[in-house]
Design an enzyme around this catalytic site. Structure first.
Site, PDB file in Angstrom:
ATOM      1  N   ASP A 285       0.813  -1.141   0.069  1.00  0.00           N
ATOM      2  CA  ASP A 285       0.066   0.035  -0.221  1.00  0.00           C
ATOM      3  C   ASP A 285       0.814   1.401   0.042  1.00  0.00           C
ATOM      4  O   ASP A 285       0.560   2.322  -0.677  1.00  0.00           O
ATOM      5  CB  ASP A 285      -0.964  -0.232   1.108  1.00  0.00           C
TER       6      ASP A 285
ATOM      7  N   ASP B  51      15.896  18.049  -5.886  1.00  0.00           N
ATOM      8  CA  ASP B  51      16.870  19.069  -6.325  1.00  0.00           C
ATOM      9  C   ASP B  51      18.077  18.918  -5.717  1.00  0.00           C
ATOM     10  O   ASP B  51      18.924  19.970  -5.537  1.00  0.00           O
ATOM     11  CB  ASP B  51      16.112  20.425  -6.066  1.00  0.00           C
TER      12      ASP B  51
ATOM     13  N   ASP C 150       2.629   6.571  -1.716  1.00  0.00           N
ATOM     14  CA  ASP C 150       3.813   6.286  -1.978  1.00  0.00           C
ATOM     15  C   ASP C 150       4.647   7.309  -1.351  1.00  0.00           C
ATOM     16  O   ASP C 150       4.330   8.773  -1.176  1.00  0.00           O
ATOM     17  CB  ASP C 150       3.933   6.219  -3.345  1.00  0.00           C
TER      18      ASP C 150
ATOM     19  N   ASP D 286      17.544  10.781  -2.349  1.00  0.00           N
ATOM     20  CA  ASP D 286      18.636  10.149  -2.047  1.00  0.00           C
ATOM     21  C   ASP D 286      19.849  11.054  -2.015  1.00  0.00           C
ATOM     22  O   ASP D 286      21.065  10.459  -1.868  1.00  0.00           O
ATOM     23  CB  ASP D 286      18.940   9.032  -2.866  1.00  0.00           C
TER      24      ASP D 286
ATOM     25  N   HIS E 187       6.674  11.992   9.716  1.00  0.00           N
ATOM     26  CA  HIS E 187       5.793  13.216   9.282  1.00  0.00           C
ATOM     27  C   HIS E 187       5.197  12.685   7.759  1.00  0.00           C
ATOM     28  O   HIS E 187       3.845  13.036   7.687  1.00  0.00           O
ATOM     29  CB  HIS E 187       6.844  14.431   8.999  1.00  0.00           C
ATOM     30  N   GLU E 188       5.823  12.320   6.704  1.00  0.00           N
ATOM     31  CA  GLU E 188       5.369  11.814   5.570  1.00  0.00           C
ATOM     32  C   GLU E 188       4.118  10.793   5.953  1.00  0.00           C
ATOM     33  O   GLU E 188       3.304  10.891   4.862  1.00  0.00           O
ATOM     34  CB  GLU E 188       6.560  11.316   4.701  1.00  0.00           C
TER      35      GLU E 188
ATOM     36  N   HIS F 148       1.196  11.836   6.089  1.00  0.00           N
ATOM     37  CA  HIS F 148       0.524  12.318   4.874  1.00  0.00           C
ATOM     38  C   HIS F 148      -0.051  11.051   4.162  1.00  0.00           C
ATOM     39  O   HIS F 148      -1.344  11.042   3.659  1.00  0.00           O
ATOM     40  CB  HIS F 148       1.464  13.092   3.783  1.00  0.00           C
TER      41      HIS F 148
ATOM     42  N   HIS G 273      -1.534  19.400   6.992  1.00  0.00           N
ATOM     43  CA  HIS G 273      -0.773  19.889   7.873  1.00  0.00           C
ATOM     44  C   HIS G 273      -1.476  20.484   9.003  1.00  0.00           C
ATOM     45  O   HIS G 273      -2.643  20.897   8.958  1.00  0.00           O
ATOM     46  CB  HIS G 273       0.072  21.130   7.274  1.00  0.00           C
TER      47      HIS G 273
ATOM     48  N   MET H 215       2.707  17.016  12.570  1.00  0.00           N
ATOM     49  CA  MET H 215       2.165  17.442  11.191  1.00  0.00           C
ATOM     50  C   MET H 215       2.215  18.901  10.951  1.00  0.00           C
ATOM     51  O   MET H 215       1.622  19.447   9.995  1.00  0.00           O
ATOM     52  CB  MET H 215       0.755  16.975  11.035  1.00  0.00           C
TER      53      MET H 215
END
Length: 502
Positions: free
Chosen positions: A172, A191, A207, A212, A232-233, A236, A242, A250
């Site tokens: 999932d 970036d 996802d 990296d 944190h992610e 989401h 947020h 969050m």
């Protein structure tokens, strides 16, 4: 104050923003800029600017900007003066996640009043959620990464009935480390070191991607702590937006590693509003500082049964595939048998394709969106695809397509449909066959304008979909079958929507 687009010169670098990405300031160049208006637009405090033709059109009034700054200050826990002071600029420079703090009025009824916890209305249908790190980083051992992710998930499972299980199959929540443009669109490209750290998608995608090129560490502050960012992610990925509570996990700003960290009460109220307490009870709060978004969580079954079909095609495995946004539904004769991310079935497939067809004589699937075409052999994207069509006769807005085969014939023809016209597409030359377009009403009698999907199915008949209805077309007689239109969901999506024969 100058009313043109406002830039503030800072010493520690340009602030980079990306979809749902935790952000740090660049430090390599000591003389770089923050786009203040761009920041306020990105995070929902001002409306996005349209393309401009004159300088007059790009002006944002001082009063409008002051209102936006005041909103940001309120969200960030600052004195809401509307004045762009040092404290406000410092808050904008903080490492943070790139998802909007305030949704537009169309997205959330209370857009001008930031919530504490915010749950946009997305959640997983099952209390057991699988995960896998399909592409780990080499900067930490895989054992360390797994331990960090397990800890990050545990923050949420400790206060809800959710269970997180590692899987070697299709998860999932798929965790990947990637660099630069990694297939999520150029605006979500990473970036390099010091920029966007990670991003995640709401359910039922989930996802979670990490840059990296960052200096990933485990439970340290001499780098970027993987457990803190992941926790944190994952919030989401579970459906939380947020929070305006600055001590909340969050909250939009990255807070570094804290060895004594615990979920804030605001995080707990937020996640329990979606999934309930550890005992399974859905909780609400009547605290004056916390309100609901006004968006009810839609049960999975009604969502599926009422969905628009973006595209529809047979597959090389004999199943039927229906595309909607980022998801593809696998159908057999009785209805839906699997739900997956479309790019996990058709790698690189676009979100919300215009049309799709399968050519059983060549084993090729074609997916169309705008002027771009993706071609697959089996379920593998062919080399040099997607391609962009430059043929001036090619339709730029395709709503449906069929791979048409006459009874007794082995040859197939691809027809592309938009609102009122259709074209024949030559897959060998990637061009439109001369003599087209023709009108839908003149050739496909009884089929309305504005169809949304179509397929020549295994029984040889052609099915056209529009809204919640579908029509069955006799390909040999070129006539609409009597008794149609019918409701599409019971016939095609199966028992979850109330089964009915086609």
């Amino acid at each position: 104050m100058d009313s043109k687009v406002l830039y503030i010169l800072i010493l520690s670098g340009i602030l980079n923003v990306g979809y749902c990405g935790v952000i740090k300031d660049k430090t390599e160049d000591p003389n770089t800029l923050i786009d203040i208006d761009g920041y306020l637009e990105k995070y929902g405090y001002m409306e996005s600017r349209p393309p401009f033709e004159t300088e007059e059109e790009i002006l944002n009034s001082d009063a409008y900007r002051k209102t936006a700054i005041r909103k940001f200050q309120s969200f960030a826990g600052l004195d809401a003066t509307g004045i762009l002071n040092d404290a406000t600029i410092d808050a904008m420079r903080k490492p943070r996640c790139g998802v909007k703090d305030i949704q537009t009025p169309e997205e959330v009824a209370q857009a001008d009043r930031p919530l504490n916890f915010y749950a946009p209305g997305y959640k997983w249908p099952s209390k057991t959620i699988t995960w896998r790190a399909s592409r780990p980083t080499r900067k930490l051992s895989e054992a360390t990464q797994r331990y960090a992710f397990e800890n990050a998930f545990k923050y949420w499972s400790d206060v809800t009935p959710l269970k997180f299980e590692y899987t070697y199959g299709e998860p999932d929540i798929d965790i990947q480390f990637a660099v630069r443009d990694h297939g999520d669109g150029r605006y979500n490209a990473f970036d390099g070191k010091g920029g966007v750290l990670a991003h995640a998608y709401y359910p039922t995608n989930g996802d979670t991607h990490f840059d990296d090129e960052e200096s990933w560490v485990f439970r340290k502050n001499e780098g970027t702590d993987i457990e803190t960012v992941a926790a944190h992610e994952f919030g989401h990925a579970l459906g939380l937006g947020h929070s305006s509570e600055p001590k909340s996990l969050m909250a939009p700003f990255y807070q570094g590693f804290n060895p004594d960290f615990k979920l804030h009460e605001d995080d707990i109220r937020g996640i329990q509003s979606l999934y309930g307490t550890k005992d399974g009870e859905i909780t609400t709060t009547h605290a004056p500082t916390t309100t609901s978004s006004g968006n009810d969580v839609t049960p999975v079954s009604p969502t599926v049964c009422n969905m628009k079909f973006d595209a529809m095609t047979l597959g090389p495995d004999g199943f039927t595939y229906v595309f909607r946004n980022k998801t593809v539904y696998r159908l057999n004769n009785t209805g839906v048998v699997a739900t997956m991310l479309s790019r996990h079935v058709y790698p690189g497939a676009p979100r919300s394709p215009g049309a799709a067809v399968y050519m059983d004589n060549t084993k090729n699937t074609f997916i169309f969106k705008g002027r771009r075409i993706w071609r697959y052999t089996g379920f593998q994207l062919d080399a040099d695809y997607p391609i962009t069509i430059t043929d001036s006769n090619y339709p730029t807005r395709i709503h449906a397509a069929i791979a048409f085969k006459s009874t007794g014939s082995t040859a197939q023809q691809i027809y592309l449909f938009n609102d009122n016209s259709f074209w024949e597409f030559n897959p060998n030359t990637n061009s439109i066959v001369p003599g087209f377009p023709l009108t839908i009403s003149g050739f496909w009698r009884g089929i309305p304008a504005g169809i949304e999907a179509a397929i020549q199915w295994t029984d040889g008949d052609i099915y056209f979909f529009k809204g919640d209805k579908y029509r069955r077309f006799d390909a040999d007689r070129r006539t609409l079958t009597k008794g149609y239109p019918k409701d599409k969901a019971p016939a095609w999506l199966g028992s979850v929507c109330g089964s009915a024969p086609k």
